[in-house]
Design a protein around this motif. Sequence first.
Motif, PDB file in Angstrom:
ATOM      1  N   GLN A  40       0.831  -1.203   0.000  1.00 62.17           N
ATOM      2  CA  GLN A  40       0.000   0.000   0.000  1.00 62.17           C
ATOM      3  C   GLN A  40       0.870   1.259   0.000  1.00 62.17           C
ATOM      4  O   GLN A  40       0.572   2.231  -0.703  1.00 62.17           O
ATOM      5  CB  GLN A  40      -0.937  -0.002   1.215  1.00 62.17           C
ATOM      6  N   VAL A  41       1.946   1.255   0.771  1.00 62.93           N
ATOM      7  CA  VAL A  41       2.869   2.395   0.801  1.00 62.93           C
ATOM      8  C   VAL A  41       3.522   2.583  -0.568  1.00 62.93           C
ATOM      9  O   VAL A  41       3.638   3.702  -1.069  1.00 62.93           O
ATOM     10  CB  VAL A  41       3.926   2.222   1.916  1.00 62.93           C
ATOM     11  N   ALA A  42       3.925   1.485  -1.190  1.00 62.58           N
ATOM     12  CA  ALA A  42       4.533   1.570  -2.517  1.00 62.58           C
ATOM     13  C   ALA A  42       3.545   2.144  -3.535  1.00 62.58           C
ATOM     14  O   ALA A  42       3.906   2.994  -4.360  1.00 62.58           O
ATOM     15  CB  ALA A  42       5.022   0.200  -2.962  1.00 62.58           C
ATOM     16  N   LEU A  43       2.303   1.701  -3.494  1.00 62.86           N
ATOM     17  CA  LEU A  43       1.280   2.228  -4.404  1.00 62.86           C
ATOM     18  C   LEU A  43       1.009   3.701  -4.141  1.00 62.86           C
ATOM     19  O   LEU A  43       0.820   4.487  -5.073  1.00 62.86           O
ATOM     20  CB  LEU A  43      -0.016   1.424  -4.274  1.00 62.86           C
ATOM     21  N   LEU A  44       0.993   4.077  -2.882  1.00 67.70           N
ATOM     22  CA  LEU A  44       0.772   5.479  -2.533  1.00 67.70           C
ATOM     23  C   LEU A  44       1.916   6.359  -3.040  1.00 67.70           C
ATOM     24  O   LEU A  44       1.683   7.447  -3.566  1.00 67.70           O
ATOM     25  CB  LEU A  44       0.609   5.634  -1.019  1.00 67.70           C
ATOM     26  N   VAL A  45       3.144   5.869  -2.909  1.00 64.18           N
ATOM     27  CA  VAL A  45       4.300   6.629  -3.417  1.00 64.18           C
ATOM     28  C   VAL A  45       4.207   6.771  -4.928  1.00 64.18           C
ATOM     29  O   VAL A  45       4.433   7.860  -5.475  1.00 64.18           O
ATOM     30  CB  VAL A  45       5.620   5.963  -2.976  1.00 64.18           C
ATOM     31  N   LEU A  46       3.851   5.705  -5.627  1.00 65.12           N
ATOM     32  CA  LEU A  46       3.688   5.786  -7.089  1.00 65.12           C
ATOM     33  C   LEU A  46       2.589   6.772  -7.468  1.00 65.12           C
ATOM     34  O   LEU A  46       2.732   7.543  -8.421  1.00 65.12           O
ATOM     35  CB  LEU A  46       3.382   4.406  -7.667  1.00 65.12           C
ATOM     36  N   TRP A  47       1.491   6.761  -6.720  1.00 63.55           N
ATOM     37  CA  TRP A  47       0.392   7.679  -6.987  1.00 63.55           C
ATOM     38  C   TRP A  47       0.836   9.129  -6.769  1.00 63.55           C
ATOM     39  O   TRP A  47       0.523  10.007  -7.564  1.00 63.55           O
ATOM     40  CB  TRP A  47      -0.798   7.336  -6.082  1.00 63.55           C
ATOM     41  N   LEU A  48       1.586   9.377  -5.690  1.00 63.82           N
ATOM     42  CA  LEU A  48       2.082  10.729  -5.419  1.00 63.82           C
ATOM     43  C   LEU A  48       3.059  11.199  -6.488  1.00 63.82           C
ATOM     44  O   LEU A  48       3.032  12.366  -6.888  1.00 63.82           O
ATOM     45  CB  LEU A  48       2.739  10.791  -4.036  1.00 63.82           C
ATOM     46  N   VAL A  49       3.910  10.308  -6.973  1.00 54.27           N
ATOM     47  CA  VAL A  49       4.838  10.664  -8.045  1.00 54.27           C
ATOM     48  C   VAL A  49       4.076  11.019  -9.313  1.00 54.27           C
ATOM     49  O   VAL A  49       4.374  12.018  -9.977  1.00 54.27           O
ATOM     50  CB  VAL A  49       5.841   9.508  -8.296  1.00 54.27           C
ATOM     51  N   ALA A  50       3.068  10.223  -9.649  1.00 57.70           N
ATOM     52  CA  ALA A  50       2.258  10.505 -10.847  1.00 57.70           C
ATOM     53  C   ALA A  50       1.538  11.844 -10.715  1.00 57.70           C
ATOM     54  O   ALA A  50       1.513  12.643 -11.666  1.00 57.70           O
ATOM     55  CB  ALA A  50       1.251   9.377 -11.076  1.00 57.70           C
ATOM     56  N   LEU A  51       0.972  12.107  -9.547  1.00 56.65           N
ATOM     57  CA  LEU A  51       0.266  13.370  -9.335  1.00 56.65           C
ATOM     58  C   LEU A  51       1.226  14.555  -9.403  1.00 56.65           C
ATOM     59  O   LEU A  51       0.931  15.573 -10.031  1.00 56.65           O
ATOM     60  CB  LEU A  51      -0.458  13.351  -7.985  1.00 56.65           C
ATOM     61  N   THR A  52       2.387  14.423  -8.794  1.00 54.70           N
ATOM     62  CA  THR A  52       3.379  15.505  -8.816  1.00 54.70           C
ATOM     63  C   THR A  52       3.845  15.783 -10.236  1.00 54.70           C
ATOM     64  O   THR A  52       3.931  16.943 -10.649  1.00 54.70           O
ATOM     65  CB  THR A  52       4.575  15.146  -7.923  1.00 54.70           C
TER      66      THR A  52
END
Length: 111
Positions: free
Chosen positions: A51-63
């Motif tokens: 879940q943390v890995a997915l959240l980091v990927l989501w934050l990178v995509a949003l940024t």
Amino acid sequence: MGTYTDHWARYKKNSTRELLKALLLIGVGLPGLALVGYGLSQVTEYAVPLQVALLVLWLVALTRLLLHQSKVPCPRCGETYSRGKYLSNCPKCGLRMLQEDPRAADCGGEG
């Protein structure tokens, strides 16, 4: 109709499209991450790291999406710069953002 009217119209359209993509990523991404996290917690004991890995990927995509949305291509000199609260002119040639006719600013109130 100014010299750069078409360029700025395309810029506004693309900027609106990028903003809608960001809102969609937020609106669908966060609930999607929550559902995936819940599903992972039912299946595996590694749910939290995944879940943390997915959240980091989501934050990178949003940024990346938001940084791309802040880029402004100057129609006069071709320079690409990031707009901001205090930066509305092209740093290279000085053309104001969304200025359609560069001669209008040059003529100003001088007579």
